[in-house]
Motif scaffolding. Structure first.
Motif, PDB file in Angstrom:
ATOM      1  N   SER A   1      -4.903  32.467   2.531  1.00 17.80           N
ATOM      2  CA  SER A   1      -4.055  32.395   1.347  1.00 17.80           C
ATOM      3  C   SER A   1      -3.460  31.017   1.223  1.00 17.80           C
ATOM      4  O   SER A   1      -3.445  30.207   2.106  1.00 17.80           O
ATOM      5  CB  SER A   1      -2.941  33.441   1.462  1.00 17.80           C
ATOM      6  OG  SER A   1      -2.172  33.200   2.606  1.00 17.80           O
ATOM      7  N   GLY A   2      -2.893  30.769   0.045  1.00 13.32           N
ATOM      8  CA  GLY A   2      -2.273  29.482  -0.190  1.00 13.32           C
ATOM      9  C   GLY A   2      -2.392  29.116  -1.650  1.00 13.32           C
ATOM     10  O   GLY A   2      -3.174  29.678  -2.389  1.00 13.32           O
ATOM     11  N   THR A   3      -1.630  28.164  -2.098  1.00 13.03           N
ATOM     12  CA  THR A   3      -1.686  27.753  -3.491  1.00 13.03           C
ATOM     13  C   THR A   3      -2.712  26.675  -3.675  1.00 13.03           C
ATOM     14  O   THR A   3      -2.952  25.865  -2.795  1.00 13.03           O
ATOM     15  CB  THR A   3      -0.302  27.225  -3.924  1.00 13.03           C
ATOM     16  OG1 THR A   3       0.042  26.170  -3.045  1.00 13.03           O
ATOM     17  CG2 THR A   3       0.752  28.313  -3.850  1.00 13.03           C
ATOM     18  N   LEU A   4      -3.316  26.660  -4.850  1.00 12.74           N
ATOM     19  CA  LEU A   4      -4.315  25.640  -5.145  1.00 12.74           C
ATOM     20  C   LEU A   4      -3.645  24.297  -5.345  1.00 12.74           C
ATOM     21  O   LEU A   4      -2.606  24.200  -6.002  1.00 12.74           O
ATOM     22  CB  LEU A   4      -5.104  26.021  -6.398  1.00 12.74           C
ATOM     23  CG  LEU A   4      -6.109  27.167  -6.243  1.00 12.74           C
ATOM     24  CD1 LEU A   4      -6.743  27.468  -7.592  1.00 12.74           C
ATOM     25  CD2 LEU A   4      -7.187  26.816  -5.237  1.00 12.74           C
ATOM     26  N   VAL A   5      -4.261  23.261  -4.770  1.00 10.98           N
ATOM     27  CA  VAL A   5      -3.729  21.911  -4.930  1.00 10.98           C
ATOM     28  C   VAL A   5      -4.869  20.965  -5.188  1.00 10.98           C
ATOM     29  O   VAL A   5      -5.996  21.192  -4.793  1.00 10.98           O
ATOM     30  CB  VAL A   5      -2.954  21.463  -3.661  1.00 10.98           C
ATOM     31  CG1 VAL A   5      -1.721  22.295  -3.463  1.00 10.98           C
ATOM     32  CG2 VAL A   5      -3.830  21.495  -2.442  1.00 10.98           C
TER      33      VAL A   5
ATOM     34  N   THR B   1      -7.099  24.897  -0.508  1.00 11.12           N
ATOM     35  CA  THR B   1      -5.820  25.585  -0.564  1.00 11.12           C
ATOM     36  C   THR B   1      -4.817  24.832   0.284  1.00 11.12           C
ATOM     37  O   THR B   1      -5.178  23.974   1.096  1.00 11.12           O
ATOM     38  CB  THR B   1      -5.966  27.017  -0.013  1.00 11.12           C
ATOM     39  OG1 THR B   1      -6.326  26.944   1.361  1.00 11.12           O
ATOM     40  CG2 THR B   1      -7.013  27.798  -0.775  1.00 11.12           C
ATOM     41  N   GLY B   2      -3.540  25.196   0.116  1.00 12.62           N
ATOM     42  CA  GLY B   2      -2.503  24.524   0.892  1.00 12.62           C
ATOM     43  C   GLY B   2      -2.758  24.615   2.385  1.00 12.62           C
ATOM     44  O   GLY B   2      -2.621  23.641   3.116  1.00 12.62           O
ATOM     45  N   ALA B   3      -3.194  25.804   2.852  1.00 15.37           N
ATOM     46  CA  ALA B   3      -3.441  25.986   4.283  1.00 15.37           C
ATOM     47  C   ALA B   3      -4.608  25.135   4.749  1.00 15.37           C
ATOM     48  O   ALA B   3      -4.537  24.451   5.778  1.00 15.37           O
ATOM     49  CB  ALA B   3      -3.691  27.467   4.583  1.00 15.37           C
ATOM     50  N   ASN B   4      -5.703  25.144   4.010  1.00 13.77           N
ATOM     51  CA  ASN B   4      -6.889  24.404   4.433  1.00 13.77           C
ATOM     52  C   ASN B   4      -6.679  22.901   4.336  1.00 13.77           C
ATOM     53  O   ASN B   4      -7.203  22.143   5.157  1.00 13.77           O
ATOM     54  CB  ASN B   4      -8.096  24.824   3.591  1.00 13.77           C
ATOM     55  CG  ASN B   4      -8.650  26.173   4.022  1.00 13.77           C
ATOM     56  OD1 ASN B   4      -8.612  26.504   5.201  1.00 13.77           O
ATOM     57  ND2 ASN B   4      -9.127  26.955   3.067  1.00 13.77           N
TER      58      ASN B   4
ATOM     59  N   ALA C   1      -7.016  20.147   7.442  1.00 15.33           N
ATOM     60  CA  ALA C   1      -7.738  18.881   7.382  1.00 15.33           C
ATOM     61  C   ALA C   1      -6.825  17.713   7.787  1.00 15.33           C
ATOM     62  O   ALA C   1      -7.243  16.790   8.503  1.00 15.33           O
ATOM     63  CB  ALA C   1      -8.296  18.657   5.982  1.00 15.33           C
ATOM     64  N   ILE C   2      -5.565  17.778   7.335  1.00 18.94           N
ATOM     65  CA  ILE C   2      -4.610  16.723   7.696  1.00 18.94           C
ATOM     66  C   ILE C   2      -4.296  16.773   9.186  1.00 18.94           C
ATOM     67  O   ILE C   2      -4.207  15.731   9.865  1.00 18.94           O
ATOM     68  CB  ILE C   2      -3.318  16.874   6.861  1.00 18.94           C
ATOM     69  CG1 ILE C   2      -3.623  16.591   5.377  1.00 18.94           C
ATOM     70  CG2 ILE C   2      -2.230  15.934   7.366  1.00 18.94           C
ATOM     71  CD1 ILE C   2      -2.459  16.881   4.442  1.00 18.94           C
ATOM     72  N   ILE C   3      -4.173  17.985   9.726  1.00 16.02           N
ATOM     73  CA  ILE C   3      -3.916  18.121  11.166  1.00 16.02           C
ATOM     74  C   ILE C   3      -5.081  17.538  11.968  1.00 16.02           C
ATOM     75  O   ILE C   3      -4.883  16.880  13.003  1.00 16.02           O
ATOM     76  CB  ILE C   3      -3.692  19.606  11.530  1.00 16.02           C
ATOM     77  CG1 ILE C   3      -2.350  20.085  10.966  1.00 16.02           C
ATOM     78  CG2 ILE C   3      -3.733  19.807  13.043  1.00 16.02           C
ATOM     79  CD1 ILE C   3      -2.136  21.584  11.073  1.00 16.02           C
ATOM     80  N   ALA C   4      -6.310  17.767  11.487  1.00 23.52           N
ATOM     81  CA  ALA C   4      -7.479  17.198  12.166  1.00 23.52           C
ATOM     82  C   ALA C   4      -7.384  15.675  12.201  1.00 23.52           C
ATOM     83  O   ALA C   4      -7.701  15.041  13.218  1.00 23.52           O
ATOM     84  CB  ALA C   4      -8.760  17.637  11.463  1.00 23.52           C
TER      85      ALA C   4
ATOM     86  N   VAL D   1     -12.599  14.327   3.525  1.00 22.90           N
ATOM     87  CA  VAL D   1     -12.342  15.691   3.043  1.00 22.90           C
ATOM     88  C   VAL D   1     -11.005  15.766   2.327  1.00 22.90           C
ATOM     89  O   VAL D   1     -10.887  16.394   1.257  1.00 22.90           O
ATOM     90  CB  VAL D   1     -12.396  16.686   4.227  1.00 22.90           C
ATOM     91  CG1 VAL D   1     -11.909  18.067   3.794  1.00 22.90           C
ATOM     92  CG2 VAL D   1     -13.812  16.781   4.779  1.00 22.90           C
ATOM     93  N   VAL D   2      -9.980  15.135   2.887  1.00 25.09           N
ATOM     94  CA  VAL D   2      -8.655  15.174   2.270  1.00 25.09           C
ATOM     95  C   VAL D   2      -8.654  14.484   0.911  1.00 25.09           C
ATOM     96  O   VAL D   2      -8.062  14.961  -0.059  1.00 25.09           O
ATOM     97  CB  VAL D   2      -7.609  14.523   3.207  1.00 25.09           C
ATOM     98  CG1 VAL D   2      -6.284  14.299   2.474  1.00 25.09           C
ATOM     99  CG2 VAL D   2      -7.388  15.392   4.436  1.00 25.09           C
TER     100      VAL D   2
END
Length: 789
Positions: A2-6, A15-18, A22-25, A175-176
């Motif tokens: 889940s998460g909001t589209l950005v 999504t916000g979670a994905n 990617a940023i954490i990676a 990716v980001v």
């Protein structure tokens, strides 16, 4: 999920979670770079030995830096040309701005090339300083063996951290920024990494083996002096070559293996799973960073260990086990339990995606462990294949050559079957879905490379140990116990280098198989863009993959032939340059009589100059072959023939690379076996026979063999990039035929001219041939940057 589209990017957003994943990676990648910096400082804090040792190491540093700077100036021309051509090539299936994607692809091509060059350059710079510190550590009265091993392996760990850090950071950044268009931009990133790695592998390999062969043939065989005797004018060049070939070249090679495999996984992951498929490979690679940190720090030599290889193997297998566990946890936590849970999935399957992902990654990890064990069997000094080669030295060099070739050929079969089993096992996980099966193959490659930090450390350990022994022997300031320690580490390094070459070959096949799948997917999209009706696209793709079509069969044969030609050009380049080195070293022994009694110093810089200049000239022809051959086949024979061309290159390249790497590694360690006292020891006829075997194997294992890995991936990526243009100019539009044929003819003509130019260079057979410092090996151009030792 889940998460909001950005940040919409056309058809696919994160999504916000994905996006957070990617940023954490990317952040984890920066952590790896931080560890590289910290570990580098720790290595440089180690003792630097005597003044004489520092002088010798400084000469090696100077020569290696001068060579690499000259090489980068040469390669910058290729980077600029490729940047422009990439911008002109069409893109397809873009979710956002086509112009923005073209610009991004070209920019990240440069980023991939710069990252590849950076890893090679920084790895080499540290390695040329670490060799001195390893030699100094070996001189310690107590604990010298453990201390030397620690410095050597942790230096390799720095290069490993750089590899996983920059590779993951570059992919995550794409990716980001580009989201749905990331796969297209990643093609440029992977191509830049592979292109630079191929050139650095070929150029560095020519340099190092020309110096090594020349030093051995004159020093060991003709003059009967030790390998790293300072009276041999080629010794500094030999030690420089270890760094520019095995450190800079191999580090860049393993980086591009990591980057291209990750790129293939991201391209196919997006096609199979949508946004989760674009993020999950980044999560797996993030785990690889953690494994690299664990693996490097748990590699410790115990007093009870028979050799350094015992400690390295223990750490590698433990790292692989931890990797499998962490990937299983991540898969279970991140992926849904059915394909219906993927919002953007194109795959319909009743399989559990978590089990598919875990199975694929575990196959890759097991494949790495199996390749390590198999390669070790054929190249370790205490195993029967190497011992058999050593025994044949009693009957002369001919039987040494024959036994080494037979072992290389046999090992290639077993390695190819292992790699094929890994590919097919991953493929079966996808069931009836080709897209899912190819993604599983790419994930297997990503899983294999979760241990890449340890693999790179193992590889860099080899040339550092070799150079440390050279510094110690040339200085003459080390005792018998220290010399014994360095000899042991050098033999271990020979085996680890052979093992990492085997693993690199496995990743090349996995990545090439995945990229081949991306190529066929690109064909389908390009046929649709060319106006082919959807119901005909599938049939046209199947026809393109049908090798019963004579056009495609020709493409298959050409693909296999290119691998042979590429290998022959690389080996012949070493032969010509080594001829000039031999003549120069002989001249110095004859005209400088004080060399043998130590009253005169050899002219080291002249040999370094010969190797530097020749390596720059000789790398052009193999490089042009790799780039132009797919263009000639694609535009000349069509997209189907290009697909068959890739299949031929992958199959032949796998066998050829393993054969060359393992036969060379076995010859090298057979020489070490005799030098340790077997069959008469140093100075015996058996020793001379194994030296001949080693010199034959040098360009096999360190020039042609490893260069086939980036060759396969460069050709795959070139094909992937030109596929839309090949299809657009080949399907239903006769007015493009003259232009298509013209492109093919020009590409073929460039290859012919490059090969003819290369073959016209003579081989040095006299002082006149050797001329003013080696013109025979590459024309009469005297522009150079001499390096004095």
């Amino acid at each position: 999920m889940s998460g909001t589209l950005v940040a919409e990017s056309g058809g696919l957003s994160l999504t916000g979670a994905n996006l957070s994943y990617a940023i954490i990676a990317a952040v984890i990648a920066l952590v790896a770079l931080g560890f590289a910096a910290a570990l580098s400082r720790a290595v440089l804090a180690a003792g630097t030995g005597t003044t004489r040792m520092q002088e010798i190491s400084g000469a090696v540093q100077e020569g290696a830096s001068a060579y690499l700077l000259r090489q980068f100036r040469t390669l910058a021309i290729f980077v600029v040309i490729a940047f422009v051509l990439l911008f002109l090539l069409p893109v397809h299936d873009t979710a956002g701005s086509e112009l923005g994607v073209k610009i991004g692809r070209s920019i990240f091509f440069v980023v991939g090339a710069v990252f590849s060059a950076t890893i090679g350059g920084l790895g080499m710079a540290l390695a040329t300083r670490a060799n001195l510190r390893v030699a100094a550590a070996a001189r310690e009265a107590t604990g010298g063996r453990e201390a030397a091993m620690k410095v050597a392996f942790r230096t390799g760990g720095v290069v490993g951290f750089l590899t996983v850090g920059l590779g993951l950071f570059g992919a995550a950044l794409v990716v980001v920024i580009f989201k749905g268009d990331a796969p297209t931009v990643l093609e440029g990133f992977g191509f830049g990494a592979a292109l630079l790695a191929m050139f650095m592998r070929v150029g560095g390999g020519i340099f190092t083996k020309a110096a090594d062969v020349g030093a051995d043939l004159v020093g060991k065989v003709e003059q009967g002096i030790p390998e790293d005797d300072p009276r041999n004018a080629a010794t500094i060049a030999d030690n420089v070559g270890d760094n520019v070939g095995d450190c800079a070249g191999m580090a860049a090679d393993l980086f591009e293996s990591y980057a291209v495999t990750l790129v293939a996984a991201l391209i196919l992951g997006r096609a199979a799973f949508g946004e989760e498929g674009l993020v999950f490979p980044l999560i797996v690679s993030g785990i690889g960073v953690i494994i690299a940190i664990i693996g490097v720090f748990i590699t410790r030599l115990r007093a009870s260990d028979r050799s350094g290889l015992t400690a390295i193997n223990r750490a590698f297998y433990l790292s692989a086990l931890i990797s499998a566990v962490l990937v299983a946890i991540a898969s279970w936590a991140y992926l849904p339990d059915s394909f219906a849970g993927f919002a953007g999935a194109t795959v319909q399957s009743d399989r559990d995606p978590r089990l598919v992902a875990i199975g694929a990654v575990v196959i890759g990890i097991v494949l790495a462990a199996a390749i390590q064990a198999l390669t070790g069997y054929f190249t370790e000094t205490n195993r029967r294949p190497v011992q058999d080669i050593g025994k044949t030295s009693l009957t002369g060099p001919a039987t040494v050559i024959l036994s080494g070739i037979s072992i290389g050929l046999e090992s290639a079969v077993y390695s190819a079957l292992l790699i094929g089993a890994g590919v097919f096992g991953a493929f079966l996980l996808g069931g009836s879905s080709i897209t899912l099966s190819l993604f599983a193959v790419a994930l297997a490659g990503t899983g294999l490379l979760t241990t890449v930090g340890v693999i790179v450390a193992m590889d860099t350990f080899g040339p550092i140990s070799d150079n440390a022994q050279g510094v110690a022997e040339m200085s003459g300031e080390i005792d018998e116990a220290g010399a014994r320690t360095l000899t042991e580490l050098d033999a271990v390094g020979n085996t680890t280098k052979a093992i990492t070459k085997g693993i690199a070959i496995a990743t090349a096949v996995l990545a090439a198989t995945a990229l081949f799948g991306s190529y066929t997917d690109t064909l389908g999209t390009s046929y649709a863009d060319a106006g082919i009706s959807p119901e005909r696209v599938g049939g046209m793709i199947m026809d393109a993959l049908n090798v019963a079509n004579p056009r495609n069969l020709v493409g298959l044969i050409v693909g296999a032939a290119v691998v042979f030609l590429f290998s022959g050009l690389a080996i012949n380049a070493v032969s010509r340059s080594a001829g000039a080195v031999v003549m120069e070293v002989r001249r110095q022994f004859r005209t400088l009589p004080g060399i043998m009694d130590g009253s005169q110093r050899p002219e080291y810089g002249k040999v370094v100059d010969i190797c530097t200049r020749d390596a720059q000239r000789e790398l052009m022809t193999p490089g042009l072959l790799a780039i132009m051959a797919p263009i000639a086949v694609g535009f000349g024979l069509g997209p189907g023939a290009l697909a068959s061309y890739l299949a031929g290159a992958i199959g032949t390249g796998t066998l050829m690379a393993v054969f060359l790497a393992n036969s060379g590694g076995a010859w090298d360690n057979a020489k070490k076996l005799v030098e340790d006292g077997a069959y008469g020891g140093k100075g015996s006829d058996a020793h001379a026979a194994t030296v001949i075997g080693d010199t034959v194997g040098d360009p096999f294992k360190d020039t042609a063999g490893p260069a086939i890995n980036p060759l396969i991936k460069v050709m795959n990526l070139v094909s992937l990039l030109i596929a839309p243009a090949v299809v657009a100019w080949s399907v239903g539009n006769d007015k493009n035929t003259p232009l298509r044929v013209a492109v093919a003819v020009i590409a073929a003509l460039i290859i012919v001219l490059a090969v003819v130019w290369s073959k016209r260079k003579p081989i040095a057979m006299s002082d006149a041939d050797a001329g003013d410092g080696g013109a025979s090996a590459g024309g009469t151009d005297r522009e150079s940057e001499p390096v004095t030792a």
